[in-house]
Design an enzyme around this catalytic site. Structure first.
Site, PDB file in Angstrom:
ATOM      1  N   LYS A  51      -3.206   6.988   4.967  1.00 48.09           N
ATOM      2  CA  LYS A  51      -4.113   6.495   6.019  1.00 48.09           C
ATOM      3  C   LYS A  51      -4.153   7.511   7.156  1.00 48.09           C
ATOM      4  O   LYS A  51      -3.113   8.088   7.510  1.00 48.09           O
ATOM      5  CB  LYS A  51      -3.595   5.131   6.495  1.00 48.09           C
ATOM      6  CG  LYS A  51      -4.534   4.339   7.386  1.00 48.09           C
ATOM      7  CD  LYS A  51      -3.961   2.930   7.614  1.00 48.09           C
ATOM      8  CE  LYS A  51      -4.808   2.102   8.567  1.00 48.09           C
ATOM      9  NZ  LYS A  51      -4.272   0.740   8.749  1.00 48.09           N
ATOM     10  N   SER A  98      -7.539  -2.871   8.229  1.00 47.72           N
ATOM     11  CA  SER A  98      -8.062  -1.562   8.571  1.00 47.72           C
ATOM     12  C   SER A  98      -7.759  -0.477   7.536  1.00 47.72           C
ATOM     13  O   SER A  98      -8.391   0.568   7.567  1.00 47.72           O
ATOM     14  CB  SER A  98      -7.498  -1.124   9.927  1.00 47.72           C
ATOM     15  OG  SER A  98      -6.090  -1.021   9.865  1.00 47.72           O
ATOM     16  N   SER A 100      -3.623  -5.682   7.894  1.00 49.52           N
ATOM     17  CA  SER A 100      -4.413  -4.490   7.552  1.00 49.52           C
ATOM     18  C   SER A 100      -4.077  -3.805   6.231  1.00 49.52           C
ATOM     19  O   SER A 100      -4.789  -2.898   5.805  1.00 49.52           O
ATOM     20  CB  SER A 100      -4.303  -3.445   8.669  1.00 49.52           C
ATOM     21  OG  SER A 100      -5.119  -3.813   9.743  1.00 49.52           O
TER      22      SER A 100
END
Lengths: 476, 98
Positions: A61, A136, A160
């Site tokens: 990420k 996310s 997330s």
């Protein structure tokens, strides 16, 4: 899957090159289709060691610092930021010989649940490109669900990792708070932030965390978890005790439920029956609905307040995009005004509001007290039960229908995963079939440091559900 | 529903954070701020909060002092790599003190 890849890498010295070339080529193709990467990388072959992660490609990420590699947090304010240090997780992965093939798109600075607000655009669901991946950790979920990599690193402040895992039909595991170091993670809400893993089976999630866990001198909140996470992953779960929450799972609690909701809860109930057939006791318990309805407001209040403080370092002075002005305060204001999207500004304004002197007791401190009440409630339940099992929510929404606007309606079904963040509990999502041809998930959450138990339960349930190792087959 | 907030209040909250809002952004935030407040006010509908301590960390932790172990830290040159403007080892910004 990681174990099989490792065996092949050990036994066939040409395989690493083939695997790497194939993965890098696919990265290009999948980027065009799904827009999952901020930055694609082309790592070099490495020495294959006894370590299970050596030579295996993974995705990261883009809110983890990577030395010499663009790290944007999917925000314009950091669009050219190249850190001078590695996050501890990255350093460990590098030392183990793991190969990062790309840095994945997230909702801007981790603040969102759709995967549509990153500065490089919307991440598309590999099961159907008109739908969101959730967020996310949208790009990380997409990278794993599409079969590009066997694991990806994510972060989870509200849900997330575990929500996008559900929406893309994969496994999302957030270990107990502090088991994975947060050093080098762009902090969103420090008391809620967890580092975690997305994979296509439970064993792989356990393998990756087993390799990366441990106290980090650079993160004072990190902890040692001495338990081996793999040793008992195949143990029988007969006589384990699970509970689910009536207010979330009973269709009679919903006024005029949609067909999608009915189907989602039907799949959940089918899975409960399957789990009971394994000799597991599953009980329905009731929790004060007002407390459940306060979960999301509590999360918004605490996370926005902490984010407002954490991201005050984004000034554009010592790093990030510098603003234009001959006055330093105006320079910082210019950088922040141009660098943050409207949605992020809104979260900061909420944070500022709840931290105003006249509002602090009423909102921020009371939110922290509600958090305490929630954690007390679940700590008591975890004395009687091995885990909480719940549906993760409805399947993915259409990209054209998503909104990041905060609603006054409190949807408990879509927001309960934050319980795991409030208490720092180990929490894992696994696939639970399909509704409207889109994946849905179920989640297991347990008491702190009981990660091995949660992984054991999830692994045994995964065995009987039949969605292990599934790769997205785009239906459109 | 009458909005108890106004444009100036939203601007003030944003100003405190050194963030500027366009008129459109201000309106967007203003339009939903009453709902946001109504939502977060659900916190105050929970009974028994007075008896509780605020929870600031997921679970109790004991913080220990670490051993002093010398480590290699970043050089000044490395630190300055991301700085837009600097003069030697100092970061250049507009004049702060007259």
């Amino acid at each position: 899957m990681i174990q099989e890849l490792h065996k092949k890498l050990i036994s066939d010295n040409k395989y690493q090159g083939e695997l790497l070339t194939d993965t890098i080529k696919k990265c290009q193709d999948y980027q065009t289709k799904y827009n999952l990467f901020v930055t694609m990388l082309e790592p070099k072959e490495t020495k294959i060691t006894d370590n299970l992660l050596s030579g295996i490609p993974y995705a990261l990420k883009d809110n983890f610092s990577t030395k010499g590699i663009l790290s944007t947090g999917s925000s314009n304010i950091l669009k050219n930021y190249i850190p001078v240090f590695d996050a501890t997780i990255v350093e460990k992965l590098n030392n183990l010989g793991a190969l990062c093939v790309g840095k994945t798109v997230l909702d801007e600075l981790g603040m969102g649940g759709t995967g549509t607000t990153g500065h490089t655009g919307v991440v598309k669901n590999p099961w159907h490109k008109d739908y969101i991946c959730g967020g996310s950790s949208a790009g990380s979920a997409c990278a794993v669900a599409s079969g590009l990599v066997s694991y990806a690193i994510g972060s989870d402040t509200g849900d997330s990792i575990r929500k996008p895992a559900a929406l893309t039909g994969i496994v999302g595991y957030k270990p107990t708070y502090g088991v994975l170091s947060r050093y080098g993670l762009f902090q969103f809400a420090s008391s809620l932030d967890h580092v975690g893993i997305l994979t296509r089976n439970v064993l792989d999630a356990a393998i990756v965390v087993n390799e990366l866990k441990g106290r980090d001198i650079k993160d004072m909140t990190s902890i040692n978890l001495d338990t081996d996470l793999i040793e008992n992953i195949n143990a029988s779960i007969k006589n384990k005790k699970l509970f689910y929450i009536k207010e979330i799972c009973d269709i009679n609690n919903y006024y005029k439920p949609s067909a999608t909701l009915v189907s989602t809860l039907k799949e959940f109930n089918k899975t409960i029956d399957t789990i009971k057939n394994l000799g597991v006791k599953v009980e329905e318990i009731s929790i004060n609905k007002h407390l459940l309805e306060a979960l999301h407001p509590t999360y918004i209040t605490i996370s926005c307040a902490e984010a407002t403080s954490n991201y005050s370092n984004l000034t554009g002075i010592s790093f990030g995009e510098r603003g234009n002005s001959t006055n330093i305060m105006a320079m910082i204001k210019d950088a922040r005004t141009k660098g943050f999207s409207t949605l992020i500004k809104r979260r900061f304004v909420i944070g500022s509001y709840v931290l105003q002197k006249e509002n602090q007791d009423k909102y921020f401190l009371n939110a922290q007290k509600v958090r305490k009440l929630v954690v007390n409630t679940f700590n008591e339940l975890f004395k009687k039960y091995d885990a909480l099992i719940l549906p993760c929510g409805l399947p993915a929404k259409k990209i054209s229908e998503v909104s990041e606007i905060i609603s006054k309606d409190t949807n408990i079904l879509e927001n309960h995963l934050v319980i795991g963040n409030f208490g720092g509990y180990p929490s894992i999502t696994i696939p639970n079939g399909f509704v409207n041809n889109l994946p849905i998930g179920i989640n297991f959450t347990g008491k702190i440091k009981d990660d091995a138990n949660i992984l054991n339960i999830a692994n045994k349930v995964e065995e009987v559900l039949g969605y292990k190792d599934q790769i997205a087959k785009e239906v459109k | 529903m009458k909005n108890k907030f106004d444009e100036n209040e939203i601007t003030k909250l944003a100003d405190n954070l050194l963030i500027g809002l366009t008129k459109e952004e201000n309106k967007l935030i203003l339009d939903e701020f009453s709902y946001i407040e109504e939502s977060i006010n659900k916190i105050n509908g929970i009974t028994g909060l007075d008896e509780l301590e605020p929870l600031t960390h997921p679970f109790p932790v004991s913080l220990t002092l670490e051993e002093d172990i010398p480590t290699e830290e970043l050089t000044i040159d490395e630190v300055l790599k991301n700085v837009t403007d600097h003069d030697g080892r100092e970061i250049k910004v507009p004049k702060v003190v007259n």
